[in-house]
Design an enzyme around this catalytic site. Structure first.
Site, PDB file in Angstrom:
ATOM      1  N   GLY A 228      -9.178  21.119  -4.007  1.00 38.88           N
ATOM      2  CA  GLY A 228      -8.941  19.740  -4.439  1.00 38.88           C
ATOM      3  C   GLY A 228     -10.084  18.791  -4.122  1.00 38.88           C
ATOM      4  N   GLU A 229     -11.072  19.255  -3.375  1.00 38.22           N
ATOM      5  CA  GLU A 229     -12.212  18.372  -3.095  1.00 38.22           C
ATOM      6  C   GLU A 229     -12.994  18.120  -4.380  1.00 38.22           C
ATOM      7  OE1 GLU A 229     -14.419  20.273   0.013  1.00 38.22           O
ATOM      8  OE2 GLU A 229     -12.842  19.944   1.500  1.00 38.22           O
TER       9      GLU A 229
ATOM     10  N   GLN B 292      -6.291  -6.609  -1.675  1.00 40.92           N
ATOM     11  CA  GLN B 292      -6.316  -6.823  -0.221  1.00 40.92           C
ATOM     12  C   GLN B 292      -7.717  -7.319   0.143  1.00 40.92           C
ATOM     13  OE1 GLN B 292      -4.079  -3.548   2.024  1.00 40.92           O
ATOM     14  NE2 GLN B 292      -4.414  -2.628   0.032  1.00 40.92           N
TER      15      GLN B 292
ATOM     16  N   HIS C 264     -10.662  -9.545  -8.803  1.00 41.08           N
ATOM     17  CA  HIS C 264      -9.430 -10.260  -8.434  1.00 41.08           C
ATOM     18  C   HIS C 264      -9.776 -11.600  -7.780  1.00 41.08           C
ATOM     19  CE1 HIS C 264      -5.360 -10.974  -7.310  1.00 41.08           C
ATOM     20  NE2 HIS C 264      -5.670 -11.016  -6.032  1.00 41.08           N
TER      21      HIS C 264
ATOM     22  N   ASP D 108      -0.273 -18.000 -11.172  1.00 43.56           N
ATOM     23  CA  ASP D 108      -0.269 -18.326  -9.740  1.00 43.56           C
ATOM     24  C   ASP D 108      -1.437 -19.263  -9.451  1.00 43.56           C
ATOM     25  OD1 ASP D 108      -2.584 -16.692  -9.507  1.00 43.56           O
ATOM     26  OD2 ASP D 108      -1.325 -14.925  -9.204  1.00 43.56           O
TER      27      ASP D 108
ATOM     28  N   LYS E 279       4.273 -19.363  -7.806  1.00 44.82           N
ATOM     29  CA  LYS E 279       4.993 -18.114  -7.568  1.00 44.82           C
ATOM     30  C   LYS E 279       4.937 -17.712  -6.103  1.00 44.82           C
ATOM     31  CE  LYS E 279       2.315 -14.079  -7.943  1.00 44.82           C
ATOM     32  NZ  LYS E 279       1.514 -13.101  -8.660  1.00 44.82           N
TER      33      LYS E 279
ATOM     34  N   GLY F 144       5.963  -7.321 -12.642  1.00 47.19           N
ATOM     35  CA  GLY F 144       6.910  -8.262 -12.034  1.00 47.19           C
ATOM     36  C   GLY F 144       6.458  -9.711 -12.185  1.00 47.19           C
TER      37      GLY F 144
HETATM   38  C1  R5P Z   1      -1.806 -11.535  -8.289  1.00 48.96           C
HETATM   39  O1  R5P Z   1      -2.485 -12.243  -7.568  1.00 48.96           O
HETATM   40  C2  R5P Z   1      -2.395 -10.815  -9.471  1.00 48.96           C
HETATM   41  O2  R5P Z   1      -3.246 -11.644 -10.187  1.00 48.96           O
HETATM   42  C3  R5P Z   1      -1.302 -10.276 -10.370  1.00 48.96           C
HETATM   43  O3  R5P Z   1      -0.543 -11.332 -10.902  1.00 48.96           O
HETATM   44  C4  R5P Z   1      -0.355  -9.353  -9.661  1.00 48.96           C
HETATM   45  O4  R5P Z   1      -1.014  -8.629  -8.680  1.00 48.96           O
HETATM   46  C5  R5P Z   1       0.305  -8.418 -10.626  1.00 48.96           C
HETATM   47  O5  R5P Z   1       1.147  -7.531  -9.946  1.00 48.96           O
HETATM   48  P1  R5P Z   1       2.546  -7.142 -10.553  1.00 48.96           P
HETATM   49  O6  R5P Z   1       2.333  -6.845 -11.995  1.00 48.96           O
HETATM   50  O7  R5P Z   1       2.975  -5.915  -9.768  1.00 48.96           O
HETATM   51  O8  R5P Z   1       3.487  -8.284 -10.330  1.00 48.96           O
END
Ligand code: R5P
Length: 319
Positions: A39-40, A99, A132, A171, A194, A227
């Protein structure tokens, strides 16, 4: 360009790598990227790259982010030991980016760990898209070229001349990018306040701005379990929005995401091909737009020492 540049691909997104090579009119580099019986990851570069400007394309994405990361690190190591002049790790989707800070005690900062791993493996430059958080660039002490897909994604809405459009950030973290869309689409801006309740569930607390009788487009960097997106769409519907579109760069789409999307009030989810979608995920509700030409153009500009930020001169994004 052909004599000096070689582009290789890991296994995460070969179609995108091939499309980039087609745009640049060069063949995809010849390399074996497989695995040993235990698997390496096993890598063998099958052509001379001594003195070459090497680009390794790999999204560290679902369904096998860890394998894809190891492939990328090992390919960089192989290229370095093969005396490439310069190695650019091209991550259309930079995984582990969420993260990016200690938001609670005793958690890692994986975005920084990945940066350390890439540099220690031997990457001389990074080329990536819609991180991100833009600050992740600062986790590197080597040049990072940060691309945006806004010109490709916004085209979908400009071409359709959708009336009464309102751009929504799902958000607070996404406001800057949503504002850039709002300028480009000449549409007002609203924000969803959110709270994240768990890895798979979020809760909308409030909507800041007026969405009643507007066709809304929710702008986000990634959709994982869906979500956040579906919760935001529901809240916007309750607040009186008409048609609901979503415009998301990286379609991670794992777990319940596709079912959630199918059962949602979202009319169209427009995404890019930074992450490939399996056949089952290619449902009518999803429109996939390619970012191959932006990546190809950026590679050409890096190779020829031209400005990369010039690619986004028309959009109000950070250079
Ligand atoms: C959050 O800060 C990101 O921009 C996304 O909105 C989020 O990570 C999406 O994750 P999920 O689809 O699992 O809610």
């Amino acid at each position: 360009m052909e004599n000096n540049v070689t582009i290789f691909s890991g296994n995460s997104n070969v179609a995108l790598a091939q499309a980039i090579c087609e745009e640049l009119n060069i063949p995809l580099g010849d390399a074996l990227v497989g695995s040993f019986p235990e698997g390496e990851v096993r890598v063998q570069i099958n052509e001379n790259i001594r003195g070459k400007d090497v680009y390794i394309i790999q999204s560290t994405c679902a369904p096998r982010p860890n394998d894809y990361l190891m492939e990328l690190l090992i390919m960089i190591d192989a290229a370095r030991r093969a005396s490439a002049r310069r190695i650019t790790a091209v991550l259309p989707h930079y995984g582990y980016a969420r993260q990016d800070r200690k938001d609670r005690p005793r958690v890692p900062i994986t975005a920084k760990l990945i940066a350390n791993l890439l540099v220690n493996a031997g990457a001389n430059r990074i080329l990536t898209m819609d991180l991100h958080a833009g600050q992740i660039q600062g986790f590197f002490d080597i040049p990072v070229d940060h691309l945006y897909s806004i010109n490709v994604l916004s085209r979908f809405f400009l071409d359709r001349k959708i009336k009464d459009l309102c751009v929504v950030s799902p958000d607070v973290g996404g406001i800057k990018m949503a504002r850039a869309y709002s300028k480009l689409l000449e549409a007002p801006l609203a924000i969803v306040d959110k709270r994240r309740e768990s890895d798979k569930q979020t809760k909308v607390m409030n909507i800041i701005g007026d969405v009643k009788d507007f066709n809304v487009v929710i702008v986000d960097d990634l959709v994982s379990t869906g979500g956040s997106l579906v919760e935001a769409a529901n809240a916007l519907k309750v607040a009186g929005a008409k048609d609901i579109y979503a415009c998301v760069v990286h379609p991670v789409l794992v777990g319940p995401a596709i079912e959630r999307l199918k059962n949602s009030c979202i009319k169209k989810l427009v995404v890019t091909d930074t992450i490939p979608l399996t056949k089952e995920k290619q449902i009518d509700q999803i429109e996939i737009l390619t970012v191959s030409s932006i990546l190809a153009d950026a590679i050409r500009r890096i190779h020829e020492d031209e400005s990369v930020s010039a690619l986004f001169a028309d959009a109000d994004v950070e250079a």
